[in-house]
Design an enzyme around this catalytic site. Structure first.
Site, PDB file in Angstrom:
ATOM      1  N   ASP A  11     -62.392  55.540  61.827  1.00 49.29           N
ATOM      2  CA  ASP A  11     -63.251  56.472  61.073  1.00 49.29           C
ATOM      3  C   ASP A  11     -62.514  57.758  60.691  1.00 49.29           C
ATOM      4  OD1 ASP A  11     -65.209  54.600  61.951  1.00 49.29           O
ATOM      5  OD2 ASP A  11     -65.746  55.857  63.656  1.00 49.29           O
TER       6      ASP A  11
ATOM      7  N   GLU B  62     -73.656  52.906  56.303  1.00 54.16           N
ATOM      8  CA  GLU B  62     -73.168  54.030  57.124  1.00 54.16           C
ATOM      9  C   GLU B  62     -71.940  54.637  56.447  1.00 54.16           C
ATOM     10  OE1 GLU B  62     -72.208  52.206  60.915  1.00 54.16           O
ATOM     11  OE2 GLU B  62     -70.489  51.148  60.091  1.00 54.16           O
TER      12      GLU B  62
HETATM   13  O1  FUB Z   1     -66.828  54.214  65.219  1.00 60.14           O
HETATM   14  C1  FUB Z   1     -68.181  53.940  65.518  1.00 60.14           C
HETATM   15  C2  FUB Z   1     -68.928  53.589  64.289  1.00 60.14           C
HETATM   16  O2  FUB Z   1     -68.344  52.467  63.673  1.00 60.14           O
HETATM   17  C3  FUB Z   1     -68.918  54.642  63.203  1.00 60.14           C
HETATM   18  O3  FUB Z   1     -69.717  55.749  63.465  1.00 60.14           O
HETATM   19  C4  FUB Z   1     -69.332  53.784  62.079  1.00 60.14           C
HETATM   20  O4  FUB Z   1     -69.203  54.374  60.815  1.00 60.14           O
HETATM   21  C5  FUB Z   1     -68.446  52.573  62.263  1.00 60.14           C
HETATM   22  O5  FUB Z   1     -67.155  52.766  61.736  1.00 60.14           O
END
Ligand code: FUB
Length: 318
Positions: A12, A221
Site C-alpha cells: 500500500d 478500496e
Molecule cells: O494492507 C491492508 C489492506 O490491504 C489495505 O488497507 C487495503 O487497501 C489492501 O491493500
C-alpha cells in the site's frame, strides 16, 4: 519497473514529495500465521516504516525505521492498515487505518515535525471516522481533502449516511448503485472532518452511478486523488476483480466519470497504489506478491512510470 525494498515486506505505498525528496509510507506486512479470510484477518500489521529517495528510477532507498506502532496508540485494537501523510505549515500529519478495541476500523492521525517521523498519535480516532484507507489531497488553493473507505474487511458496508447499521452490514443489490468511497474537507488543524463525509459518486459513460454488480468498475478500496492538467483524477482498487481504475471530475467533490484501468491484476489478491509527479515525470507506486512467492499477506513495493495520452487518458500498466 522497480522493486523498492526487497529486504522486507511493505504494501500500500503512499508516495509524497516533501522538501524535494520522495517519501513512501507503506503498510508493513508480516507473517502473523493467521489463516486467510474475506475479512482480511491475515493482514495483521503492527507498525509503519517510512522510506525516502531522491531518484525514483535508480536512487538508493533509505529506510528511516519505525515511525509508529500499535503499542504507542492509546485506542489501538489490531491491524494497522494503509496510511498516508500530508504536510501543512511545517508539520506532517499521518492518517492511518486501525481497528479499535471493539474491532471496528477507524481513522487515526499522528503528527511529526519531520516527514521521516517519528509520529505521535492523537489519543482518539478522528471523530466520526470509520472504515479504512485514508488518503489526503491538497488542492492548489491550499484546501485539504480526505478520501477513505473499503468494503468487505474494510467494513464500509456497515454504514449508511455515516451511521452504523444495526444489522452489522449489508450490500446494495447488484442492480442498485454501488457503495461509494467517502470524502470530506479537513479542518484547519488537520485533525477533524470539517464537514460530514460525503459520497464520492462515480458515474458510467451515460451519467449513471456505477452499480454494485459492476465489479470490474465499482469501488472496493484504496482511494487516491491527484490532479493532472486541471482535472481531478480519483483512482481506486476494484478488490475482488483486482484492478486499479480511475475516474475524472472537475471538482475534488466530484461527481467523477469512470475512465478506465490504470493497472492490470498483479500477483497476490490485493492491489493498491499511489500516483505522484517527480522531476517532471509521473509515477505509479504499487505492490505485488511476486517476491514472497505469491503470499497475499506478504507484499513488496514497486514503482513504474505512468504515462498519459494527449487527451488526458492514462495508458494502462500491464
Ligand atoms: O494492507 C491492508 C489492506 O490491504 C489495505 O488497507 C487495503 O487497501 C489492501 O491493500
Amino acid at each position: 519497473m522497480r522493486y523498492l525494498h526487497p529486504n522486507d515486506f511493505m504494501a500500500d505505498p503512499s508516495a509524497r514529495v516533501f522538501n524535494g525528496k520522495v517519501y513512501i509510507y507503506p503498510s508493513h506486512d508480516r507473517d502473523a500465521g493467521i489463516p486467510e479470510n474475506d475479512n482480511g484477518d491475515h493482514f495483521d500489521m503492527q507498525d509503519y516504516h517510512v522510506f525516502s529517495l531522491d531518484d525514483i528510477e535508480n536512487g538508493e532507498v533509505t529506510d528511516h525505521g519505525e515511525i509508529l506502532s500499535v503499542k504507542k496508540i492509546a485506542w489501538a485494537g489490531r491491524q494497522l492498515w494503509d496510511n498516508d501523510v500530508a504536510e501543512k505549515d511545517g508539520k506532517y500529519y499521518l492518517y492511518f487505518s486501525l481497528k479499535d478495541k471493539n474491532d471496528i476500523f477507524r481513522l487515526g492521525v499522528a503528527i511529526s515535525d519531520k516527514p521521516e517521523g517519528p509520529f505521535t498519535a492523537e489519543d482518539n480516532p478522528v471523530k466520526g471516522s470509520y472504515s479504512i484507507d485514508p488518503s489526503v489531497f491538497r488542492d492548489e488553493d491550499g484546501s485539504y481533502y480526505i478520501y477513505f473507505g473499503g468494503i468487505w474487511g474494510g467494513q464500509l458496508q456497515r454504514y449508511r449516511n455515516n451511521k452504523a447499521l444495526e444489522t452489522g452490514g449489508t450490500f446494495p443489490a447488484g442492480n442498485e448503485p454501488a457503495l461509494c468511497p467517502k470524502m470530506a474537507k479537513l479542518s484547519d488543524d488537520m485533525l477533524e472532518f470539517a464537514q460530514e463525509p460525503r459520497d464520492l459518486v462515480i458515474l458510467d459513460e451515460n451519467g449513471r452511478p456505477l452499480m454494485q454488480g459492476d465489479t470490474k468498475r465499482r469501488f472496493f478500496e484504496a482511494s487516491w486523488m491527484h490532479k493532472y492538467k486541471g482535472k481531478y483524477y480519483f483512482s481506486y482498487s476494484t478488490g475482488d476483480t483486482h484492478l486499479i481504475c480511475y475516474s475524472v471530475g472537475d471538482s475534488p467533490y466530484g461527481p467523477f466519470t469512470y475512465k478506465g484501468v490504470i493497472l492490470n491484476p498483479v500477483v497476490g489478491w490485493t492491489t493498491h497504489h499511489s500516483i505522484v509527479e517527480y522531476k517532471g515525470k509521473w509515477y505509479l507506486f504499487h505492490h505485488d506478491s511476486v517476491p514472497s512467492g505469491g503470499k497475499t499477506w506478504l507484499r513488496s513495493m514497486k514503482v513504474t512510470e505512468l504515462k498519459y495520452n494527449p487527451d488526458g487518458s492514462i495508458i494502462t500498466v500491464i
